[in-house]
Write an enzyme that holds these catalytic residues in place. Structure first.
Site, PDB file in Angstrom:
ATOM      1  CE  LYS A   1      -4.258   1.366   2.371  1.00 41.46           C
ATOM      2  NZ  LYS A   1      -4.988   1.235   3.628  1.00 41.46           N
TER       3      LYS A   1
HETATM    4  C1  E4P Z   1      -8.224   2.509   3.506  1.00 40.39           C
HETATM    5  O1  E4P Z   1      -7.538   1.600   3.118  1.00 40.39           O
HETATM    6  C2  E4P Z   1      -8.118   3.124   4.824  1.00 40.39           C
HETATM    7  O2  E4P Z   1      -7.557   2.198   5.723  1.00 40.39           O
HETATM    8  C3  E4P Z   1      -9.433   3.489   5.422  1.00 40.39           C
HETATM    9  O3  E4P Z   1     -10.522   3.059   4.656  1.00 40.39           O
HETATM   10  C4  E4P Z   1      -9.543   4.829   6.017  1.00 40.39           C
HETATM   11  O4  E4P Z   1     -10.820   4.970   6.604  1.00 40.39           O
HETATM   12  P1  E4P Z   1     -11.172   6.147   7.629  1.00 40.39           P
HETATM   13  O5  E4P Z   1     -11.358   7.389   6.837  1.00 40.39           O
HETATM   14  O6  E4P Z   1     -12.458   5.686   8.263  1.00 40.39           O
HETATM   15  O7  E4P Z   1     -10.024   6.237   8.589  1.00 40.39           O
END
Ligand code: E4P
Length: 217
Positions: A87
């Site tokens: 990622k």
């Molecule tokens: C995506 O991969 C992130 O981990 C995540 O969806 C972020 O979500 P949030 O905005 O609820 O922290």
């Protein structure tokens, strides 16, 4: 649409896996910290634990923000298990690293995407997944779901193979709306997934069936 769970909590990952509808897991440094997982070795071990629970892709985020650092970390993450997806943040060096990994056949997820232009760049760099954060856009009074539509339109125009991974999903309606708009994947909390189960007519209908069964038995 694939269902990923957005957590580093092993119990919740096990519960979603047991439901039989889980296709993968996404994590980020904040989610790791929330579970009290700190230190490089513990974090790597935790990714291995997650891979041992699920069958699908597990996104593991790099901490480095420079190209060389991302390559070093990403290669170490990818070596943990073939399920690992590296990622990478949507910054210039993240795009370069995405191209590097995609040329090597290593799966990538470009994260922190908030515009169609960023999603176009991720696809051009060969990302396996692009993660538009719909909940965080909603948080600032911008239509997160509209971004999913825009990316779907652009990717379909050119046949890009990058999968749209709707991220920052906050509730059950987000999941349904992402499915309507043709998102390839959604990642959200267990509560949003379990919300799909609920309907009062299911509960009252089942109660009636059981009551009627008891009358004759
Ligand atoms: C995506 O991969 C992130 O981990 C995540 O969806 C972020 O979500 P949030 O905005 O609820 O922290």
């Amino acid at each position: 649409m694939k269902f990923f769970i957005d957590t580093a909590n092993l119990d919740q990952i096990r519960e979603a896996q047991a439901l039989g509808v889980l296709d993968g897991v996404t994590t980020n440094p904040s989610l790791m910290a929330k579970e009290g997982i700190t230190g490089a070795d513990n974090i790597l071990k935790h990714y291995v634990d997650i891979c041992n629970i699920v069958d699908g892709d597990v996104s593991a985020e790099v901490i480095a923000t420079d190209f060389a650092g991302m390559i070093k970390e990403g290669e170490a993450l990818a070596a943990l298990n073939p399920q690992i997806v590296v990622k990478l943040p949507m910054i210039a060096d993240g795009v370069k690293a995405c191209k590097y990994f995609s040329d090597k056949g290593i799966k990538t997820n470009v994260t922190l995407v908030f515009s169609a232009g960023q999603a176009l760049l991720a696809a051009k760099a060969g990302a396996t997944y692009v993660s538009p954060f719909i909940g965080r856009l909603d948080d600032i009074s911008t239509d997160g779901l509209n971004l999913i539509s825009e990316i779907r339109h652009i990717y379909d125009n050119y046949g890009f193979g990058t999968e749209i991974l709707a991220a920052s999903v906050r509730h059950t309606m987000h999941i349904i709306d992402c499915a309507k708009l043709g998102s390839d994947v959604m990642t959200g909390p267990l509560s949003a997934i379990k919300g799909l189960l609920k309907h009062p007519l299911t509960d009252s209908g089942l109660a009636q069936f059981l009551a009627d069964y008891k009358k004759g038995n």
